[in-house]
Write a protein that holds these residues in place. Structure first.
Motif, PDB file in Angstrom:
ATOM      1  N   LEU A  35       0.769  -1.187   0.090  1.00 55.91           N
ATOM      2  CA  LEU A  35      -0.136  -0.136   0.051  1.00 55.91           C
ATOM      3  C   LEU A  35       0.754   1.347   0.066  1.00 55.91           C
ATOM      4  CD1 LEU A  35      -2.960  -1.104   2.363  1.00 55.91           C
ATOM      5  CD2 LEU A  35      -3.179  -0.999  -0.128  1.00 55.91           C
ATOM      6  N   LEU A  36       2.055   1.187   0.940  1.00 60.02           N
ATOM      7  CA  LEU A  36       3.047   2.531   0.991  1.00 60.02           C
ATOM      8  C   LEU A  36       3.573   2.750  -0.450  1.00 60.02           C
ATOM      9  CD1 LEU A  36       4.845   2.459   4.381  1.00 60.02           C
ATOM     10  CD2 LEU A  36       3.430   4.456   3.213  1.00 60.02           C
ATOM     11  N   LEU A  37       3.905   1.551  -1.083  1.00 62.29           N
ATOM     12  CA  LEU A  37       4.458   1.589  -2.513  1.00 62.29           C
ATOM     13  C   LEU A  37       3.500   2.249  -3.527  1.00 62.29           C
ATOM     14  CD1 LEU A  37       6.677  -1.801  -3.096  1.00 62.29           C
ATOM     15  CD2 LEU A  37       7.625   0.656  -2.814  1.00 62.29           C
ATOM     16  N   GLY A  38       2.263   1.766  -3.526  1.00 64.13           N
ATOM     17  CA  GLY A  38       1.338   2.248  -4.283  1.00 64.13           C
ATOM     18  C   GLY A  38       0.847   3.739  -4.047  1.00 64.13           C
ATOM     19  N   LEU A  39       0.794   4.325  -2.907  1.00 61.87           N
ATOM     20  CA  LEU A  39       0.384   5.534  -2.500  1.00 61.87           C
ATOM     21  C   LEU A  39       1.650   6.370  -2.768  1.00 61.87           C
ATOM     22  CD1 LEU A  39      -1.469   7.559  -1.239  1.00 61.87           C
ATOM     23  CD2 LEU A  39      -0.321   6.919   1.080  1.00 61.87           C
ATOM     24  N   VAL A  40       2.893   6.191  -2.330  1.00 61.17           N
ATOM     25  CA  VAL A  40       4.015   6.984  -2.603  1.00 61.17           C
ATOM     26  C   VAL A  40       4.459   7.132  -4.079  1.00 61.17           C
ATOM     27  CG1 VAL A  40       6.426   7.673  -2.014  1.00 61.17           C
ATOM     28  CG2 VAL A  40       4.909   6.681  -0.264  1.00 61.17           C
ATOM     29  N   GLY A  41       4.470   5.841  -4.611  1.00 59.69           N
ATOM     30  CA  GLY A  41       4.787   5.857  -6.083  1.00 59.69           C
ATOM     31  C   GLY A  41       3.869   6.652  -7.033  1.00 59.69           C
ATOM     32  N   LEU A  42       2.559   6.499  -6.661  1.00 62.29           N
ATOM     33  CA  LEU A  42       1.423   7.276  -7.484  1.00 62.29           C
ATOM     34  C   LEU A  42       1.753   8.816  -7.252  1.00 62.29           C
ATOM     35  CD1 LEU A  42      -0.962   7.110  -9.442  1.00 62.29           C
ATOM     36  CD2 LEU A  42      -2.184   7.022  -7.287  1.00 62.29           C
ATOM     37  N   SER A  43       1.938   9.205  -5.922  1.00 57.38           N
ATOM     38  CA  SER A  43       2.341  10.664  -5.617  1.00 57.38           C
ATOM     39  C   SER A  43       3.218  11.179  -6.210  1.00 57.38           C
ATOM     40  CB  SER A  43       2.121  10.694  -4.071  1.00 57.38           C
ATOM     41  OG  SER A  43       1.204  10.167  -3.180  1.00 57.38           O
ATOM     42  N   LEU A  44       4.385  10.317  -6.443  1.00 55.12           N
ATOM     43  CA  LEU A  44       5.662  10.903  -7.341  1.00 55.12           C
ATOM     44  C   LEU A  44       5.404  10.893  -8.655  1.00 55.12           C
ATOM     45  CD1 LEU A  44       8.560   8.811  -5.451  1.00 55.12           C
ATOM     46  CD2 LEU A  44       8.375  11.308  -5.563  1.00 55.12           C
ATOM     47  N   LEU A  46      11.919  14.063  -0.221  1.00 57.52           N
ATOM     48  CA  LEU A  46      11.524  13.137   1.159  1.00 57.52           C
ATOM     49  C   LEU A  46      10.690  11.980   0.538  1.00 57.52           C
ATOM     50  CD1 LEU A  46      11.193  16.066   3.463  1.00 57.52           C
ATOM     51  CD2 LEU A  46      12.778  14.023   3.774  1.00 57.52           C
ATOM     52  N   LEU A  47       9.767  12.109  -0.350  1.00 52.09           N
ATOM     53  CA  LEU A  47       8.723  11.228  -1.035  1.00 52.09           C
ATOM     54  C   LEU A  47       9.879   9.984  -1.672  1.00 52.09           C
ATOM     55  CD1 LEU A  47       6.104  13.034  -2.689  1.00 52.09           C
ATOM     56  CD2 LEU A  47       5.606  11.468  -0.784  1.00 52.09           C
ATOM     57  N   SER A  48      11.120  10.687  -2.315  1.00 53.06           N
ATOM     58  CA  SER A  48      11.728   9.504  -2.888  1.00 53.06           C
ATOM     59  C   SER A  48      12.351   8.674  -1.734  1.00 53.06           C
ATOM     60  CB  SER A  48      12.928  10.264  -3.896  1.00 53.06           C
ATOM     61  OG  SER A  48      12.220  11.016  -4.767  1.00 53.06           O
ATOM     62  N   LEU A  49      12.803   9.220  -0.735  1.00 55.71           N
ATOM     63  CA  LEU A  49      13.466   8.536   0.295  1.00 55.71           C
ATOM     64  C   LEU A  49      12.241   7.735   1.117  1.00 55.71           C
ATOM     65  CD1 LEU A  49      15.597  11.029   2.282  1.00 55.71           C
ATOM     66  CD2 LEU A  49      16.226   9.475   0.686  1.00 55.71           C
ATOM     67  N   MET A  50      11.168   8.013   1.065  1.00 57.11           N
ATOM     68  CA  MET A  50      10.151   6.972   1.438  1.00 57.11           C
ATOM     69  C   MET A  50       9.789   5.932   0.628  1.00 57.11           C
ATOM     70  SD  MET A  50       7.350   9.897   2.716  1.00 57.11           S
ATOM     71  CE  MET A  50       6.058   9.117   2.916  1.00 57.11           C
TER      72      MET A  50
END
Length: 385
Positions: A72-81, A117-121
């Motif tokens: 879920l984190l991968l999907g959320l952060v990846g889509l945001s980026l 910071l999103l990239s680090l996440m």
């Protein structure tokens, strides 16, 4: 399931910085400093609320004991980026004046902090999830493709960085290929020379100290000093032998840049190649000899395959270093992306500086990812009993 502590810290830091710093600015023209806008002014309540919601959701996912937390984190952060440039489009649409043809929007510190910071996440989520190399590559290509597509859309035509590119697309393409040719050419030549030197040190131990001392000494000389030291001898050689001038070998240009980059590339590759080839376990060599393998077979079928991941690691370090140093080579007329950096500094045009700096960073990150995946794929599989 223990909560993740890294993602919440990064998300809280991103929240603080994106609200405290300017998200973007509007410049009346290329040179005049722009008027900064914070997150709320830049995007309005809907956009600011969406950014805050995404970061808050990342915090909740990281601390909640959910089995599928990291997917879920991968999907959320990846889509945001992937969709992050859309925020710049919203910002430009809200604040860019219609009656000012030279006005442009520019990226602020808040946006850069959010991106970083999103990239680090994303890196943290990938590491915790244990994503395979294929997934990492697909994700990297997807993010790059999304950014390229959005940046070439009409909604971001007013972005200062895009305008700098649109003013010189041919020069940018030539600089990119020159940068790649210099960096990869230096790495390729150095890799071959490093392999030969490592073999010589293996066969003649007396060579170890002088070879390692020489390549270590070259590494200690500042890069600008190396470029400067090569100008005089190459100029003298080109004057003495006109055929060198016909080949483009002069005191300035690609020739001193290539030689200097090769000198800087030798130490990591010589050291890694020598260590990797000499530290193959002796019992494996004895087992190969017991099977009737010749020295040539032992080298190519045993030592070299086992040493290859460490050798590739040396190539990875050298490639990243060469990509960065090639930017400095623009000072001696070698071209490359560094020419935009120094032109921008001379004209006080920071987005022109970014036009050279951002692709250089992207090339280094891409080389790091590809060579890391290559080294990992060459590692022998663990033995299971």
């Amino acid at each position: 399931m223990t909560p993740n502590r890294v993602v919440p810290v990064l998300a809280v830091l991103a929240l603080a910085l994106v609200w405290l710093l300017d998200f973007g600015s509007i410049q009346p023209n290329r040179i005049v400093p722009g008027t900064g806008h914070g997150l709320l002014s830049a995007l309005g309540w809907p956009g600011a609320g969406l950014v805050t919601l995404v970061l808050a959701a990342s915090i909740l996912l990281a601390i909640r004991p959910i089995r599928i937390r990291y997917p879920l984190l991968l999907g959320l952060v990846g889509l945001s980026l992937a969709l992050l440039p859309l925020l710049l489009q919203v910002f430009a649409g809200r604040h860019l004046p219609e009656d000012a043809p030279y006005a442009r929007s520019s990226v602020g510190a808040g946006f850069w902090c959010l991106l970083f910071l999103l990239s680090l996440m994303l890196v943290e989520a990938l590491g915790r999830y244990g994503a395979r190399r294929g997934l990492q590559l697909v994700l990297l290509l997807g993010l790059a493709g999304s950014w390229l597509w959005l940046l070439r859309s009409d909604g971001l035509a007013s972005l200062s960085l895009v305008r700098e590119f649109d003013a010189r697309p041919g020069a940018f393409e030539q600089a990119l290929w020159t940068h790649l040719a210099l960096a990869l050419g230096a790495v390729s030549f150095s890799a071959g020379l490093a392999f030969v030197l490592a073999l010589k040190m293996m066969r003649s131990p007396a060579w170890q100290r002088p070879v390692l001392g020489a390549v270590s000494f070259l590494q200690t000389i500042p890069s600008l000093a190396v470029f400067g030291l090569l100008i005089a001898p190459l100029s003298a050689l080109s004057e003495a032998f006109p055929v060198l001038q016909a080949l483009g070998i002069r005191g300035i240009g690609w020739a001193p840049a290539l030689l200097a980059l090769m000198a800087y590339s030798l130490l990591p590759m010589v050291r890694n190649t020598f260590v990797a080839l000499t530290e193959v376990p002796e019992y494996l060599v004895d087992a190969g000899r017991g099977m009737g393998m010749t020295d040539r077979q032992l080298f190519f079928q045993l030592k070299l395959p086992l040493a290859m991941p460490v050798i590739i690691e040396g190539v990875r370090i050298t490639t990243i270093q060469a990509i960065g140093l090639t930017a400095v080579a623009a000072l001696i007329g070698a071209g490359g992306l560094g020419s935009f950096i120094f032109q921008g500094l001379g004209q006080a045009a920071m987005d022109l500086v970014l036009l050279g700096a951002l692709p250089t960073i992207a090339l280094a990150l891409l080389a790091d990812a590809l060579l890391t995946m290559l080294a990992n794929s060459l590692k022998p599989a663990p033995v299971t009993t």
